[in-house]
Design an enzyme around this catalytic site. Structure first.
Site, PDB file in Angstrom:
ATOM      1  N   CYS A  96       0.948  -1.116   0.040  1.00 47.37           N
ATOM      2  CA  CYS A  96      -0.186   0.117  -0.131  1.00 47.37           C
ATOM      3  C   CYS A  96       1.122   1.283  -0.007  1.00 47.37           C
ATOM      4  CB  CYS A  96      -0.705   0.146   1.240  1.00 47.37           C
ATOM      5  SG  CYS A  96      -2.154  -1.291   1.482  1.00 47.37           S
ATOM      6  N   ARG A 108      -4.623   7.311  -0.368  1.00 45.73           N
ATOM      7  CA  ARG A 108      -3.942   6.125  -0.245  1.00 45.73           C
ATOM      8  C   ARG A 108      -4.201   5.090  -1.422  1.00 45.73           C
ATOM      9  NH1 ARG A 108      -5.948   1.865   3.568  1.00 45.73           N
ATOM     10  NH2 ARG A 108      -3.995   1.103   3.531  1.00 45.73           N
TER      11      ARG A 108
END
Lengths: 321, 321, 321, 321
Positions: D2, D17
């Site tokens: 991530c 994100r």
């Protein structure tokens, strides 16, 4: 900046290092006799008595040997390398044996034969923050040791405490920590010393137009991390030889590839170029040092026993080399 | 694989090169006397008469000197470097002087004193596709020459014709073409030998944790392109010295950083490791060669005039070195 | 700067490209009808009559369509990309059909259905150096074409002549030449999309601490060469899907990874940031264009047939998009 | 894998994100009402009462919101990112407030408005090693938080204890530690977004043949470290806009450049490709989320208040998105 390597080979174990600095200075072969004694700096009345003879390179002040690198007669070696802003020496710790960084090589090499013995000793040692003199302040260092069996130990004095990394075929350069450097080295584990593997099966002209494309991406700059990766690559791809001479030749090639050609690194603060002051190969367990000096074209073979090794009780012997 | 450099310094101009191959072989110092003559291979009856004495490294077959690298008495130098799959030699061209690649150094060094003279000669020359013998086939090569003034010339025999690159302080490695290599070198023009410039003004801890971070990204692998970049970086950051010895020392450092430690490059087809057979520095205009050989720790200074230079009219002289 | 790709997939062949420039400008969907005719600029009286309908993005001046990228009804596509300092257009060559660069797409897409047909046509074509107008000068370009079968052709107008590179799954960016770019790509053939292979068998902690370490070394900067390598990596590792939507989604991901976020590239001369003006995916053989515009968050699906395609004989139709 | 970013801009502060995983899964918009209460897992009878409303993306099990990322009504945001092999959760520590990792976002966002308040709270918190259920084990995570003022906090649960990194404009990816990542980032501080600086003054043809050569060396692979460097480069060169839309567009460009095109990363153990499940931009202090989902071409603007936010006392509300 510096690079050091412990390498086990077919012809024995070796300790090798480049000493890099921003100016050239003369060096001495220093022999510390078996009967050498010194008072521990951190204590009023503790006298350390050496059991083993030590030799190496450095300089002598007031009959005290300040080694950049050294070995003892059992082939245990020691070197300190710059470890800027990360080295952490401590106030006196009553539960430990408090040694200054410059006492550490004497203490360990005077007492131990192997890395195993060193590891035991280190459990009780704390590194004391105490300058050698008003003129000679402490420098930020971490340490690498190796023995005749090819075992090695890196010692890093961090804020959290002394960190020990036992191993084999070890490389040490400068800051950051060895833990970081290993993590960093992981980025280069896809490299190899042959052709490109072409796992993705590109079909393009001039494939493998050069030998060695499998190592494309290997760093060649002079930062501590890049030298760490390059030296590890060379240690890992090192080809063993049954010839002692070839071994020494190959080891100097490792040092040559991570040395500092004048001009390649400029230290802005000092307005000076980083220089490899010397490159040295110690044959562990033998009284032989191979030395390459700055601005000197040949390799000097130093037979330690050919020098006068003893000049009186408790007297450190040194020779300009 | 090979790396060659022409470098002008304060103490004179130099030609230096590594000769790399997959196996070690012995080499000879070869001196071709002034009165040497040879018949051009591509013609029935053209005799070339040398005007200048030539010396260098290579081997002699049937009184013919096959030089890997050489200079003449006026400080004009010549070397051939592997140029796989790109070298293109031609059928006989009646409008040109047709020379085989192995005749080229003799022809040019026997006749010219400077790069300027060479450039004139090259206008009329075509490189002839003709093996030396059934045993000794032509190899794919490109060529680099330099003179006492520091001028250089790279000659590439491409399919489109002979391409000439005049210059100064030149580096040559292997395939691809020099034109490609220059383009590639552009990728590294942001590097410098000091600190990181931090133009984007990051504020992060441990900024410039190592000297030399301005060169982070400099390649360290052994491919022809990476050696080209590394050697150019070293030539560009080279620090001049008024000492002749220091100059030679610094030049060998360039060669050392692009040499082939045994193991670093594996040639899969030959199942062998690439090796630096020798590193050599020629002081242009002087009868001196500095040589470092494989598996030999010292630097050999060859005073060419100390050898017997003449063994009879038209006779090539050679010595194992 | 620009990046273009021809990609054959399970759901058909696609042509995709980023158009990057130093400022944003509005664009038009331009439809050129089948019956469009134009006089060749290089001749007094040659009239070209189109056989196929063409649509694409660009702008119209004086009823002449200046396409940045376009396709015809048979799925043959065309785009021009910046090729600074290397594009070479010629004076009129009486032995050839002389076309200006802006006439080339019309000529080829108006006449050919496939890359094979284009390759035949190109044998007779020379690119003419003639500005569109005093205001609109020629720009340095090279060209990429693709067809419904997935075949592609890159056309580079070099000083030595037009160079054609036929292929499949091709990437084109900017200068230098495609020949150089392929050579350069060879440097990255050791990369893969899985773990580090660790052929040298390092045993260090945290090995493969991240997924994808096999691709460590893949470039991420915005230079033409780095985008070429990155896009080729993505084309090669592209995962085919039987869903048309997923295919388009995946293709836009390729474009997104080589696009220009505002700020990432500063053009010093223009004092402006390089910007991806639009990203576009053409489904070859279908009258559908997928468009992503600067500062617009969604993807626009353009059904060409939903627009009025014909506004009179020989009349170019255009719509702001 | 991530990537998350906290970025302060002219139009407000944002949290963004990518959530990357080896397979696609559906996600829910989860709204936790102000009156939500939950019993702390590590205690028999401690009930936590929320003060602030929280929304974000994740899934709900047994009326408990498991957020991947979320914000509260005061613009305080939270996300957990994979931190393999380095996350260290602890046994119960009676001197601390013991929270499981999945309780941490609720606890902090239910109680705090700013990073400053969070930093105070964190002094008393220990992260408890306790699985959510037999089916849902703990995962190794580290955490990033940001507030409306643009302040950020990274929380890493290491073996030595919780380490906090306060900052601004922060990037977080995956293992290794943020401390390592900053050290690593230092290697790239010589890069810039303009031309090559050519400090060494090479004079070679085609200098700056492409825009953006000052950033040559910027990584483009998908490892955690390379994404960290790339995202930092993009955050640092980010061009501010007074338009809210342009800001969101630019922020998605950052995410796009560090996202996972299907095929680019292969997870060998899972025999699956890493995929960006979704990319999300939260406007801190506003009830708006911008979402890009896997295999979906448009950007979804979620007005949180447009959903029914309350379905009864203490009831977590969720919607498939």
């Amino acid at each position: 900046m510096c690079t050091a390597v412990i390498k086990k080979t077919r012809t024995g174990s070796y300790f090798l290092r480049n000493l890099d600095d921003s100016y050239y200075f003369k060096n001495e072969l220093i022999i510390t006799p078996k009967d050498y004694q010194f008072s521990l700096r951190g204590y009023d009345d503790i006298q350390v008595v050496q059991k083993y003879k030590i030799w190496g390179i450095g300089r002598v002040i007031d009959n005290f040997p300040l080694y950049f690198d050294c070995v003892n007669e059992h082939g245990l070696s020691f070197a300190g390398l710059a470890f800027s802003k990360l080295a952490y020496y401590r106030e006196k710790d009553e539960s430990k044996i408090n040694l200054t960084p410059y006492e550490l090589p004497l203490y360990l090499l005077g007492k131990c034969k192997t890395i195993k013995e060193v590891a035991d000793e280190m459990k009780d040692i704390s590194l004391l923050k105490m300058d050698f003199s008003d003129e000679l302040k402490l420098t930020d260092l971490h340490f690498v040791m190796g023995d005749k069996l090819g075992n090695s130990l890196v010692i890093e004095p961090l804020k959290n405490g002394l960190v020990l990394y036992p191993g084999k075929d070890i490389v040490l350069t400068n800051a950051p920590t060895l833990k970081y450097q290993f993590f960093y080295l992981n980025n280069f584990l896809n490299l190899n010393n042959g052709n490109s593997l072409n796992s993705l099966r590109f079909t393009i002209p001039f494939s493998n137009y050069s030998y060695g494309l499998g190592a494309y991406g290997l760093p060649g700059d002079y930062s501590s991390c890049s030298r760490f990766v390059k030296a590890n690559y060379l240690v890992k791809t090192f080809q063993d030889s049954k010839s002692y001479l070839c071994t020494v030749y190959n080891l100097f090639n490792i040092l040559g590839q991570v040395s500092m050609p004048v001009g390649a690194v400029y230290r802005e603060k000092e307005k000076a170029y980083e220089t490899t002051v010397y490159s040295v190969v110690y044959a562990l367990g033998e009284a032989v040092i191979y030395l390459r000096k700055f601005n000197y074209l040949d390799t000097i073979k130093i037979n330690v026993d050919a020098y006068q090794n003893y000049q009186g009780k408790n007297k450190v012997v040194s020779y300009q080399i």
